[in-house]
Design a protein around this motif. Structure first.
Motif, PDB file in Angstrom:
ATOM      1  N   LEU A  92       0.829  -1.206   0.000  1.00 28.53           N
ATOM      2  CA  LEU A  92       0.000   0.000   0.000  1.00 28.53           C
ATOM      3  C   LEU A  92       0.867   1.260   0.000  1.00 28.53           C
ATOM      4  CD1 LEU A  92      -2.837  -1.094   2.452  1.00 28.53           C
ATOM      5  CD2 LEU A  92      -2.847  -1.120  -0.054  1.00 28.53           C
ATOM      6  N   ASP A  93       2.064   1.157   0.561  1.00 27.09           N
ATOM      7  CA  ASP A  93       2.999   2.284   0.484  1.00 27.09           C
ATOM      8  C   ASP A  93       3.469   2.489  -0.959  1.00 27.09           C
ATOM      9  OD1 ASP A  93       3.005   2.984   3.191  1.00 27.09           O
ATOM     10  OD2 ASP A  93       4.478   1.451   3.680  1.00 27.09           O
ATOM     11  N   ASN A  94       3.667   1.378  -1.673  1.00 26.75           N
ATOM     12  CA  ASN A  94       4.032   1.503  -3.095  1.00 26.75           C
ATOM     13  C   ASN A  94       2.926   2.178  -3.886  1.00 26.75           C
ATOM     14  OD1 ASN A  94       5.652  -1.320  -2.350  1.00 26.75           O
ATOM     15  ND2 ASN A  94       6.748   0.008  -3.769  1.00 26.75           N
ATOM     16  N   HIS A  95       1.676   1.770  -3.630  1.00 17.68           N
ATOM     17  CA  HIS A  95       0.558   2.381  -4.349  1.00 17.68           C
ATOM     18  C   HIS A  95       0.473   3.876  -4.049  1.00 17.68           C
ATOM     19  CE1 HIS A  95      -3.680   3.787  -4.499  1.00 17.68           C
ATOM     20  NE2 HIS A  95      -3.538   3.344  -5.738  1.00 17.68           N
ATOM     21  N   LYS A  96       0.623   4.232  -2.792  1.00 17.47           N
ATOM     22  CA  LYS A  96       0.566   5.646  -2.404  1.00 17.47           C
ATOM     23  C   LYS A  96       1.663   6.441  -3.110  1.00 17.47           C
ATOM     24  CE  LYS A  96       0.828   8.684   1.655  1.00 17.47           C
ATOM     25  NZ  LYS A  96       1.009   8.730   3.137  1.00 17.47           N
ATOM     26  N   ALA A 102       2.607  10.048  -9.951  1.00 17.90           N
ATOM     27  CA  ALA A 102       1.666  10.352 -11.027  1.00 17.90           C
ATOM     28  C   ALA A 102       1.245  11.815 -10.983  1.00 17.90           C
ATOM     29  CB  ALA A 102       0.442   9.440 -10.925  1.00 17.90           C
ATOM     30  N   ASN A 103       0.910  12.306  -9.801  1.00 14.75           N
ATOM     31  CA  ASN A 103       0.497  13.696  -9.676  1.00 14.75           C
ATOM     32  C   ASN A 103       1.586  14.653 -10.136  1.00 14.75           C
ATOM     33  OD1 ASN A 103      -2.208  13.793  -8.699  1.00 14.75           O
ATOM     34  ND2 ASN A 103      -1.511  13.013  -6.729  1.00 14.75           N
ATOM     35  N   ARG A 104       2.836  14.368  -9.748  1.00 15.59           N
ATOM     36  CA  ARG A 104       3.934  15.273 -10.121  1.00 15.59           C
ATOM     37  C   ARG A 104       4.166  15.276 -11.619  1.00 15.59           C
ATOM     38  NH1 ARG A 104       6.516  18.530 -11.689  1.00 15.59           N
ATOM     39  NH2 ARG A 104       8.403  19.563 -10.875  1.00 15.59           N
ATOM     40  N   MET A 105       3.894  14.158 -12.285  1.00 15.57           N
ATOM     41  CA  MET A 105       4.101  14.065 -13.729  1.00 15.57           C
ATOM     42  C   MET A 105       2.825  14.325 -14.524  1.00 15.57           C
ATOM     43  SD  MET A 105       7.295  13.565 -13.771  1.00 15.57           S
ATOM     44  CE  MET A 105       7.562  13.261 -15.508  1.00 15.57           C
ATOM     45  N   CYS A 106       1.798  14.819 -13.835  1.00 13.93           N
ATOM     46  CA  CYS A 106       0.525  15.170 -14.475  1.00 13.93           C
ATOM     47  C   CYS A 106      -0.123  13.965 -15.164  1.00 13.93           C
ATOM     48  CB  CYS A 106       0.714  16.319 -15.457  1.00 13.93           C
ATOM     49  SG  CYS A 106      -0.739  17.370 -15.640  1.00 13.93           S
ATOM     50  N   ILE A 107      -0.076  12.830 -14.458  1.00 14.05           N
ATOM     51  CA  ILE A 107      -0.672  11.582 -14.921  1.00 14.05           C
ATOM     52  C   ILE A 107      -1.827  11.246 -13.982  1.00 14.05           C
ATOM     53  CG2 ILE A 107      -0.235   9.096 -15.210  1.00 14.05           C
ATOM     54  CD1 ILE A 107       2.682   9.770 -15.816  1.00 14.05           C
ATOM     55  N   PRO A 108      -2.955  10.756 -14.482  1.00 15.32           N
ATOM     56  CA  PRO A 108      -4.076  10.428 -13.592  1.00 15.32           C
ATOM     57  C   PRO A 108      -3.716   9.317 -12.604  1.00 15.32           C
ATOM     58  CG  PRO A 108      -4.492   9.612 -15.812  1.00 15.32           C
ATOM     59  CD  PRO A 108      -3.293  10.501 -15.904  1.00 15.32           C
ATOM     60  N   GLU A 109      -4.188   9.437 -11.384  1.00 11.10           N
ATOM     61  CA  GLU A 109      -3.937   8.430 -10.363  1.00 11.10           C
ATOM     62  C   GLU A 109      -4.630   7.118 -10.723  1.00 11.10           C
ATOM     63  OE1 GLU A 109      -4.987   9.663  -6.459  1.00 11.10           O
ATOM     64  OE2 GLU A 109      -3.734  11.466  -6.492  1.00 11.10           O
ATOM     65  N   ILE A 110      -4.014   6.007 -10.299  1.00 12.45           N
ATOM     66  CA  ILE A 110      -4.640   4.695 -10.473  1.00 12.45           C
ATOM     67  C   ILE A 110      -5.340   4.350  -9.158  1.00 12.45           C
ATOM     68  CG2 ILE A 110      -2.592   3.365  -9.766  1.00 12.45           C
ATOM     69  CD1 ILE A 110      -4.844   2.320 -12.671  1.00 12.45           C
ATOM     70  N   PRO A 111      -6.609   3.944  -9.197  1.00 11.20           N
ATOM     71  CA  PRO A 111      -7.319   3.613  -7.950  1.00 11.20           C
ATOM     72  C   PRO A 111      -6.647   2.455  -7.217  1.00 11.20           C
ATOM     73  CG  PRO A 111      -8.862   3.865  -9.778  1.00 11.20           C
ATOM     74  CD  PRO A 111      -7.491   3.854 -10.382  1.00 11.20           C
ATOM     75  N   GLU A 112      -6.750   2.475  -5.889  1.00 14.88           N
ATOM     76  CA  GLU A 112      -6.110   1.438  -5.077  1.00 14.88           C
ATOM     77  C   GLU A 112      -6.621   0.045  -5.425  1.00 14.88           C
ATOM     78  OE1 GLU A 112      -6.520   0.035  -0.543  1.00 14.88           O
ATOM     79  OE2 GLU A 112      -5.690   2.066  -0.737  1.00 14.88           O
TER      80      GLU A 112
END
Length: 356
Positions: A92-96, A102-112
């Motif tokens: 879960l730390d990897n997912h976070k 993703a946010n820093r590279m302006c890419i949409p987040e992937i749901p958990e």
């Protein structure tokens, strides 16, 4: 609530490649499992993930990944215990962190649920590829990149999320000799050094090759202005032991918030090892080496877990680290790997069970 497993379509391989893999002689990340997870972002939303045979990817030449570098990744491992139960370590730390990148590279987040349910479904399907040899594991590479088309310099409108896996042996064999970098920088304030963006690593290759040509294995990165503060070791966080105190630099815009790093800090505190999270200067390390108070240096990351440093070079002088009977690196690595392989209790709640 997670997506239902039945929502993940599965296309199985007709013939497994597992018989082609020599599990007794595994390199790192060079042979792959039968399947991979793929999920596409289109029309402003993530489509349902699917598992397909491991295969090549076809992209339009104008796909923005080729031109503007919108690409991120994570590094994870899956382990089997003596009963063939499958475990992950702090997934879960990897997912976070994946979504922070993703946010820093302006890419949409992937749901958990897409990330975790997709990953666990993939691991169960390819469970036979998880090695059981000592020191081996299944390396997991979640990654995401811009697949949308066009030459305009702007974020893409389509993205592809993939998880691919590789049964792997040790990342590094033995200790490494490093060079403290005084010219090139890995990252800068306000940049993307804290994100696991592909370009961060591409920019490291040239200075690292220069160091290799001089007889070193890796580079110790320093800050971008004075080259006085030690920041990372190659693609890993770095720890320095002076006398009995373990020291590592604070995370920042320039330094990755490593999961192994965080684990080492927590373990050290629990084990009664003095820990300081603060800036470390090159001058302090060199002076400690000259005075004989520099006891250990090691890199920390998912691939190698802990990689001891045998010597470092600075301004045409090499400084050897002493050989210790019970180094912190060895002691802490055993605690981490025993948790990962389900050989010990897990007082931290880091072990994540995939199968019974």
């Amino acid at each position: 609530m997670g997506i239902e497993t039945k929502s993940i379509s599965i296309e199985k391989v007709k013939t497994s490649r597992i018989d082609q893999i020599d599990f007794n002689n595994l390199a790192f990340g060079s042979v792959f499992t039968d399947h991979m997870l793929v999920c596409d972002y289109k029309n402003g939303a993530w489509e349902l993930p699917k598992i397909v045979p491991y295969q090549n990817i076809s992209l339009d030449p104008s796909s923005k990944i080729f031109h503007y570098g919108q690409s991120i990744f994570e590094g994870m491992k899956a382990y089997k215990d003596k009963n063939d139960a499958i475990f992950l370590f702090r997934p879960l730390d990897n997912h976070k962190r994946f979504n922070i990148s993703a946010n820093r590279m302006c890419i949409p987040e992937i749901p958990e649920d897409y990330f975790m349910d997709g990953l666990t479904t993939l691991l169960k399907l390819d469970s036979a590829f998880i090695p059981t040899n000592a020191g081996s594991s299944l390396y997991i590479r979640p990654f995401m990149f811009a697949s949308g088309k066009g030459f305009h310099a702007s974020p893409a409108d389509e993205y592809k999320f993939i998880i691919a896996c590789a049964p792997s042996g040790a990342y590094f064999a033995g200790e490494v000799k490093v060079l403290i970098e005084q010219t090139y920088s890995r990252s800068a304030n306000g940049g993307v050094g804290f994100a696991k963006a592909g370009g961060n690593y591409a920019g490291q290759f040239y200075p690292t090759q220069l160091a290799i040509a001089k007889g070193y294995n890796q580079v110790i990165w320093t800050d971008d202005t004075e080259h006085e503060y030690i920041e990372e070791a190659g693609a890993m966080n770095i720890f320095v032991r002076i006398n009995d105190t373990l020291i590592t630099g604070p995370t920042s815009d320039r330094i990755l918030d490593g999961i192994t790093r965080k684990s080492i800090i927590e373990i050290a505190k629990k084990e009664g090892i003095p820990v300081e999270v603060r800036k470390i200067t090159v001058t302090e390390v060199v002076n400690a080496a000259k005075a004989g108070t520099l006891k250990e240096m090691f890199g920390a990351g998912t691939a190698a877990v802990i990689s001891p440093i045998s010597a470092f070079g600075f301004k045409d002088t090499d400084y050897a680290l002493p050989k210790l009977d019970t180094p912190y690196a060895q002691r802490i690595k055993k605690i981490i790997t025993d948790i990962q392989y389900n050989k010990s209790d897990d007082p931290y709640g880091w072990r994540y069970k995939v199968t019974n």
